[in-house]
Design an enzyme around this catalytic site. Structure first.
Site, PDB file in Angstrom:
ATOM      1  N   TYR A  53       0.762  -1.275  -0.046  1.00  0.00           N
ATOM      2  CA  TYR A  53       0.046   0.054  -0.030  1.00  0.00           C
ATOM      3  C   TYR A  53       1.005   1.158  -0.143  1.00  0.00           C
ATOM      4  O   TYR A  53       0.878   1.908  -1.039  1.00  0.00           O
ATOM      5  CB  TYR A  53      -0.912  -0.111   1.231  1.00  0.00           C
ATOM      6  CG  TYR A  53      -1.700   1.174   1.464  1.00  0.00           C
ATOM      7  CD1 TYR A  53      -2.805   1.460   0.461  1.00  0.00           C
ATOM      8  CD2 TYR A  53      -1.399   2.080   2.459  1.00  0.00           C
ATOM      9  CE1 TYR A  53      -3.580   2.637   0.824  1.00  0.00           C
ATOM     10  CE2 TYR A  53      -2.124   3.450   2.763  1.00  0.00           C
ATOM     11  CZ  TYR A  53      -3.335   3.405   1.822  1.00  0.00           C
ATOM     12  OH  TYR A  53      -3.773   4.690   2.063  1.00  0.00           O
TER      13      TYR A  53
ATOM     14  N   ASP B 252      -3.002 -23.410 -44.074  1.00  0.00           N
ATOM     15  CA  ASP B 252      -2.365 -22.322 -44.368  1.00  0.00           C
ATOM     16  C   ASP B 252      -0.789 -22.316 -43.582  1.00  0.00           C
ATOM     17  O   ASP B 252      -0.806 -23.030 -42.661  1.00  0.00           O
ATOM     18  CB  ASP B 252      -2.964 -20.969 -43.787  1.00  0.00           C
ATOM     19  CG  ASP B 252      -2.276 -19.874 -43.654  1.00  0.00           C
ATOM     20  OD1 ASP B 252      -1.630 -19.424 -44.363  1.00  0.00           O
ATOM     21  OD2 ASP B 252      -2.196 -19.204 -42.518  1.00  0.00           O
TER      22      ASP B 252
HETATM   23  C1  G6P Z   1      -8.777   7.583  -4.725  1.00  0.00           C
HETATM   24  C2  G6P Z   1      -8.303   6.201  -5.035  1.00  0.00           C
HETATM   25  C3  G6P Z   1      -8.969   5.141  -4.424  1.00  0.00           C
HETATM   26  C4  G6P Z   1      -8.707   5.342  -2.859  1.00  0.00           C
HETATM   27  C5  G6P Z   1      -8.839   6.732  -2.469  1.00  0.00           C
HETATM   28  C6  G6P Z   1      -8.386   6.951  -1.050  1.00  0.00           C
HETATM   29  O1  G6P Z   1      -9.915   7.771  -4.904  1.00  0.00           O
HETATM   30  O2  G6P Z   1      -8.773   5.805  -6.595  1.00  0.00           O
HETATM   31  O3  G6P Z   1      -8.830   3.601  -4.765  1.00  0.00           O
HETATM   32  O4  G6P Z   1      -9.280   4.483  -1.943  1.00  0.00           O
HETATM   33  O5  G6P Z   1      -8.175   7.678  -3.159  1.00  0.00           O
HETATM   34  O6  G6P Z   1      -7.100   6.827  -0.880  1.00  0.00           O
HETATM   35  P1  G6P Z   1      -6.695   5.638   0.233  1.00  0.00           P
HETATM   36  O7  G6P Z   1      -5.329   5.549  -0.125  1.00  0.00           O
HETATM   37  O8  G6P Z   1      -6.921   6.270   1.507  1.00  0.00           O
HETATM   38  O9  G6P Z   1      -7.547   4.263   0.127  1.00  0.00           O
END
Ligand code: G6P
Ligand code: ADP
Length: 737
Positions: free
Chosen positions: A88, A508
């Site tokens: 993440y 072919d």
């Molecule tokens: C954007 C992204 C989402 C994400 C959101 C919040 O909208 O497209 O996928 O969930 O931001 O960000 P976070 O990192 O807090 O999930």
């Protein structure tokens, strides 16, 4: 009954710990807030992360977390700290997020992060598979899970999978810098349908697929060896009714029911009735252009001091991804900027900026939306920007002005807003001034148009459209006219084959018996193929005919030891087995001198292309050219040639990445049928991969087994995926002869 499985990194609910107790609150961000109503109203489960790490959840609360998620039809994915850091905070938000938003200078390429990203994507895929039942629709969301579609496809080849990317997809020139670009594209292409907010993102994606993976792209479809993937744009809307009715209810509130924030806002409005409030709401993210906005606001006050004490910027920045260094730096920068600007312009009774750095409950968002005269949203890049849409939906008396960056996906559908370039301070200052002074009538006119559109294309409609298109891709797959030669069909085919007394096989060559190579002369038959053809050729009762667009000299040279029957140049020449070549059609070559220079001109202008000269035809190959340029030039050349050769008894054939100019009336259909005149065959088989083979498929008798190689529109009755499958069939013919 089948259900929809929604998967996103973050669940729509956020679980946190407060005094050893679990607290549930809604997640912030466009994806979660937008999709919530689709989830609430439909038969779906939602798989994702709760916001707590495994280490953070005390042992005795582990079951409770699951339960809390379950209450809202959610299934929690547990991520530990190490996974969160690599997946993440790492690959998702330090590589993909900045890269896809064109912040290349922030983009990291850390192999360990990538490895964790893959591992965590697999974890999500495994949980989906645990809950998957036949007939379910799987809908994967966003950039954190780019590899999941293909991970599911590998385990469940027939699953119906949709993928939606909520952030921009960058241009090929930017995307190509990613070290793991092939894997990422392949991961996404596991889906049947891939959705983007705008046509530009769709176009960029298709361009990368075609240039990096070199798959054939026809309009918005990607032809994989065994499937077609549809790509389309679906601009996401909001839960319009929710915002509209919240705003209407808000105005019904009694003084006691009003929030503290609303009381402060009202106080301000009463004290300075002709002053204007400008609102901005975003997650604190460098893509949102918050620093630019502050600088532009400062620029405006510097240049238009008459508005001092007459306007105020109410800025809500929601904390986000605070473990990522760029976000920490941004936080400091914004704090400093706000401090400096407030210090510079404040008077005893007025501060230009009210800055909130926190998350706020929904009702406070509504307070802000309904109380502010202007919304100023200036992202440098933004996939969509739902805040812009929410602001519009809450303006129930139709006043208010939206100033919106052209870099937000939403700008494409919100023409009536004042559209600005976030890097152009003059333009932003001009828009602020225009908004402050916009007559109410004009505000209402613009607002009503925006509202009408947003109301119609709400998030429900968006989700329905996506799901409908997804179901159609499945229906198309089912109604695909030709039948795949699976083990069952193959069994029948082999029974027919072994029963028959006289068989003919029209094969072919390029793309059927061998794969394409960069240069035509590199595609000579390998030993395995030579052996197979020889065995079949010698098999009693079987006639093998290699039928190709190639010139006779190359074909004759490759098959000089095995005297198999050959048809070259689509039927111009024939070589009966054990005989010499003879001209099968009355054709001319005196036109070549006039046509060749025209094609040469295209070769000069299109790197990677070349001319192949055959006895009676000229072919222009563009397989190695840039795919998009190649297609454009092929189209151009085809038109030029058609004009040039009209009335000369010539035609232009469009093959697989090749254009060929040859005499009209010569084609593989005519050539193959000639073979059927003298001999009564009780088993006819024809196989080929490209457009020129379609003549055979159409003109051979109905009972013939006609087989297309690859998934494309075809008149053939059957299809196989690739050359490997072709060889498997030939092997079975050998065994069953
Ligand atoms: C954007 C992204 C989402 C994400 C959101 C919040 O909208 O497209 O996928 O969930 O931001 O960000 P976070 O990192 O807090 O999930
Ligand atoms: P992003 O998806 O990049 O965060 P969007 O503008 O598309 O940007 O979506 C932001 C969403 O988060 C909106 O639906 C908005 O209502 C919601 N939101 C923003 N701030 C808050 C907040 N303080 N509390 C709750 N929800 C918020």
């Amino acid at each position: 009954m089948s259900k929809t499985i929604i998967i996103s990194n973050r669940l729509p609910l956020q679980i946190s710990l407060e005094n050893d107790d679990l607290k549930v609150s809604p997640s912030v961000g466009g994806l979660a807030t937008g999709l919530k109503s689709f989830h609430r109203d439909g038969d779906s489960i939602w798989i994702g992360w709760t916001g707590l790490t495994e280490e953070e959840i005390p042992e005795h609360l582990k079951e409770d977390v699951k339960e809390k998620a379950k209450e809202e039809a959610c299934i929690s994915v547990n991520l530990n700290q190490e996974e969160l850091d690599g997946f993440y905070y790492g690959f998702s938000n330090r590589t993909i997020w900045p890269l896809f938003h064109y912040f290349m200078e922030f983009t990291e390429a850390d192999k360990e992060h990538w490895e964790t990203y893959k591992r965590v994507n697999q974890k999500y895929a495994d949980i989906i598979l645990e809950h998957y039942e036949d007939g379910d629709h799987i809908w994967v969301h966003d950039y954190q899970l780019l590899l999941v579609p293909n991970m599911i496809r590998e385990q469940q080849p027939d699953a119906i999978i949709g993928f939606f990317n909520h952030i921009p997809f960058p241009s090929y020139e930017v995307f190509r810098t990613l070290p793991w670009r092939e894997e990422v594209l392949k991961g996404m292409l596991g889906a049947d349908l891939i959705g983007f907010h705008t046509y530009d993102y769709e176009r960029h994606f298709l361009s990368s697929v075609s240039r990096i993976l070199r798959h054939q792209v026809d309009f918005n479809e990607v032809a994989l060896p065994d499937r077609i993937v549809k790509v389309d744009s679906f601009p996401m809307g909001i839960d319009y009714n929710k915002f509209e009715s919240a705003a209407l209810n808000h105005f019904e509130n009694t003084a006691e029911e009003q929030s503290e924030l609303q009381r402060r806002l009202d106080h301000h409005l009463e004290a300075t009735p002709d002053a204007k409030l400008i609102l901005s709401i975003d997650r604190l993210d460098y893509t949102k252009g918050i620093a630019n906005r502050l600088r532009a606001f400062e620029y405006f006050l510097d240049n238009s001091p008459r508005y001092i004490e007459k306007i105020r910027l109410v800025m809500l920045a929601v904390p986000s991804r605070s473990n990522v260094p760029q976000y920490q730096r941004l936080k400091r920068e914004i704090d400093e900027l706000v401090g400096r600007i407030n210090g510079k312009f404040s008077t005893v009774s007025w501060t230009p900026i009210w800055y909130f750095y926190r998350s706020m409950p929904f009702e406070n968002l509504i307070d802000l939306y309904t109380s502010c005269d202007i919304a100023l949203l200036t992202p440098i890049r933004d996939g969509m920007n739902l805040v812009a849409k929410e602001y519009v939906a809450t303006r129930t008396n139709h006043t208010g002005v939206l100033i919106l960056s052209e870099m937000a996906g939403a700008a494409q559908e919100m023409n009536e807003a004042l559209i600005i370039n976030p890097n152009n301070f003059d333009q932003i200052a001009g828009a602020i001034e225009q908004a402050i002074n916009m007559p109410e009538e004009e505000q209402m006119q613009r607002m009503k148009m925006l509202q009408k559109r947003l109301k119609r294309y709400s998030v429900e409609k968006w989700a329905q459209d996506f799901m409908k298109t997804l179901r159609n891709t499945k229906a198309n797959r089912d109604s695909f006219k030709s039948i795949r030669i699976n083990s069952e069909v193959s069994e029948t085919l082999m029974e027919e084959y072994s029963k028959a007394n006289r068989r003919v096989l029209f094969l072919d060559y390029d793309g059927t018996l061998v794969n394409f190579t960069d240069k035509p002369e590199h595609a000579s038959p390998d030993e395995e193929l030579k052996e197979m053809i020889k065995t079949l050729h010698n098999q009693e009762g079987t006639d093998v005919v290699l039928i190709s667009g190639r010139d006779k000299d190359t074909l004759g040279d490759w098959w000089k030891e095995t005297k198999v029957e050959l048809i070259s140049e689509h039927g111009v020449w024939m070589r009966k087995s054990d005989k010499d070549w003879h001209l099968a059609e009355n054709v001319r070559s005196d036109w070549m001198g006039a046509v060749r220079p025209v094609i040469e001109n295209f070769v000069d202008r299109t790197p990677g292309t070349f001319i192949e000269e055959k006895n009676y035809s000229l072919a222009w190959h563009f397989r190695k050219a840039d795919p998009e340029l190649g297609e454009i030039r092929a189209n151009e050349l085809s038109n030029v040639l058609k004009e040039l050769i009209s009335n000369h008894g010539l035609s232009v054939l469009e093959g697989n990445k090749v254009l060929e100019i040859k005499s009209s009336g010569v084609n593989k259909g005519k050539a193959s049928n000639k073979k059927l005149v003298d001999t009564q065959y009780d088993f006819i088989f024809a196989i080929g991969d490209d457009w020129t083979d379609e003549y055979m498929f159409r003109e051979l008798p109905e009972e013939a087994y006609t087989v297309k190689v690859g998934i494309k529109k075809t008149s053939a009755r059957f299809y196989v995926e690739d050359t490997k499958r072709v060889r498997e069939i030939l092997q079975k013919f050998i065994e069953n002869g």
